[in-house]
Design a protein around this motif. Structure first.
Motif, mmCIF file in Angstrom:
data_model
loop_
_atom_site.group_PDB
_atom_site.id
_atom_site.type_symbol
_atom_site.label_atom_id
_atom_site.label_comp_id
_atom_site.label_asym_id
_atom_site.label_seq_id
_atom_site.Cartn_x
_atom_site.Cartn_y
_atom_site.Cartn_z
ATOM 1 N N GLU A 58 0.841 -1.211 0.000
ATOM 2 C CA GLU A 58 0.000 0.000 0.000
ATOM 3 C C GLU A 58 0.872 1.255 0.000
ATOM 4 O O GLU A 58 0.559 2.246 -0.655
ATOM 5 N N GLU A 82 -11.183 -2.349 1.040
ATOM 6 C CA GLU A 82 -10.482 -2.767 -0.184
ATOM 7 C C GLU A 82 -11.463 -2.897 -1.352
ATOM 8 O O GLU A 82 -11.124 -2.588 -2.493
ATOM 9 N N GLU A 126 -5.315 -4.316 -4.903
ATOM 10 C CA GLU A 126 -6.409 -4.033 -3.962
ATOM 11 C C GLU A 126 -7.371 -5.222 -3.899
ATOM 12 O O GLU A 126 -7.875 -5.568 -2.822
ATOM 13 N N HIS A 161 -5.823 -7.715 -1.657
ATOM 14 C CA HIS A 161 -5.966 -7.329 -0.237
ATOM 15 C C HIS A 161 -7.395 -7.606 0.253
ATOM 16 O O HIS A 161 -7.599 -8.011 1.394
#
Ligand SMILES: [Fe+2]
Ligand SMILES: [Fe+2]
Length: 336
Positions: free
Chosen positions: A204, A255, A306, A309
């Motif tokens: 990130e 996310e 993303e 995640h």
């Protein structure tokens, strides 16, 4: 006294460094600069030269520092300009590292073995349907935050992404840190989850380092980031201590929103609303993108991250929902 130090560091964070944020380096410019650096710093012991390569004024300072360093060779001294320590005496200089094509590796913030190709085949439409009361609260909270952020950012996609990343890089670090402490307290392995969450935090932060090459934050946005970090870090720390199950679910939904935001960003690029500028050099090396990669490629790989995640955090929450601890399920590590 503490207040004065805090106020000074806040003011410095707000008003310094902004000059470097909008600069976009082309690969050719970096190569040219590399040649200059190599011409003047061809020995080891200068691992900080590329510490902040996106800032030309600092690069100028570094040239100045190098000539001083030569005068003080084989000694350990503190450089008054940037407080970097000449490390040759201690033998801990970074080895010379090259890219696959033989050019010098320009980054100190990540190494070639930290780079990867994002799995862009990942399903970006997946959604965890909230079932339990905790899930519903987490989902509604994230949707509420989304409304606020949309009101603030409107169609400033780059700025939105940059600000989002300053928050998105917090949960992995907090979760990883708390699992680390738990492992120490209980003399237990973590099942790889410490590493997985810290990898997420680092990933990130690399999103942020990339976006900040494209967007220049204003002073009030910097102030907002400082405030938001102070609030969110403490909030999430307590949240994770109280209920890691709910905390991971909350991050899973965050996310999902990040995936939606980057999809909108991509649509804006495709429609021409946002200019498809060349990819920042840091992104080309980090995601092993082609040299002629563009913003569209960068947003595509970030969106894939993303989505990954999202899956990791929903999975972590599911493990807790089953009444188990994270260490009982092997952690998804090595994705980035
Ligand atoms: Fe991100
Ligand atoms: Fe993320």
């Amino acid at each position: 006294m503490t207040f004065i130090v805090l106020a000074r560091s806040t003011a410095r964070a707000l008003f310094s460094g902004g000059r470097s944020y909008h600069r976009q380096f082309s690969t050719a410019a970096i190569a040219r600069h590399l040649e200059n650096v190599e011409a003047t710093h061809h020995h080891g012991g200068s691992f900080y030269y590329w510490r902040k390569m996106s800032s030309l004024p600092e690069i100028k300072d570094q040239h100045h520092n190098s000539s001083e360093e030569k005068k003080n060779e084989d000694t350990t001294t503190t450089n008054n300009n940037n407080n970097s320590v000449v490390s040759s005496y201690w033998g801990i200089t970074r080895p010379k590292i090259q890219r696959e094509d033989g050019t010098e590796w320009p980054w100190n913030c990540f190494m070639p073995w930290d780079t990867y190709r994002a799995d862009v085949s990942i399903d970006v439409n997946k959604h965890h349907v909230p079932k339990t009361f905790t899930d519903k609260v987490a989902f509604r909270s994230v949707k509420f935050l989304r409304v606020l952020s949309d009101l603030y950012f409107k169609e400033r996609y780059g700025c939105h992404a940059m600000m989002l990343e300053t928050i998105a890089a917090v949960p992995g670090m907090v979760g990883g840190m708390l699992l680390h402490l738990k492992s120490l307290r209980k003399f237990q392995h973590s099942g790889g989850w410490i590493k997985a969450l810290l990898e997420e935090a680092e990933n990130e932060r690399m999103h942020l380092m990339t976006m900040v090459e494209l967007v220049k934050p204003s002073w009030h946005e910097r102030l907002l980031v400082i405030t938001a970090q102070g609030v969110f870090f403490n909030f999430f720390f307590v949240f994770y201590l109280v209920s890691p199950k709910a905390a991971h679910r909350f991050v899973g939904y965050l996310e999902e929103e990040a995936v939606i935001s980057y999809t909108q960003h991509l649509d804006a690029i495709v429609s021409g609303k946002v200019e498809n500028v060349p990819a920042p050099a840091i992104a080309i090396d980090y995601w092993r993108l082609p040299k002629d990669a563009t913003l569209k490629d960068v947003v595509t790989v970030i969106r894939a991250d993303e989505a990954h995640h999202r899956d990791v955090n929903h999975f972590a929450s599911d493990i807790h929902h089953q009444g188990k601890e994270l260490k009982e399920a092997p952690a998804p590590i090595g994705y980035h």
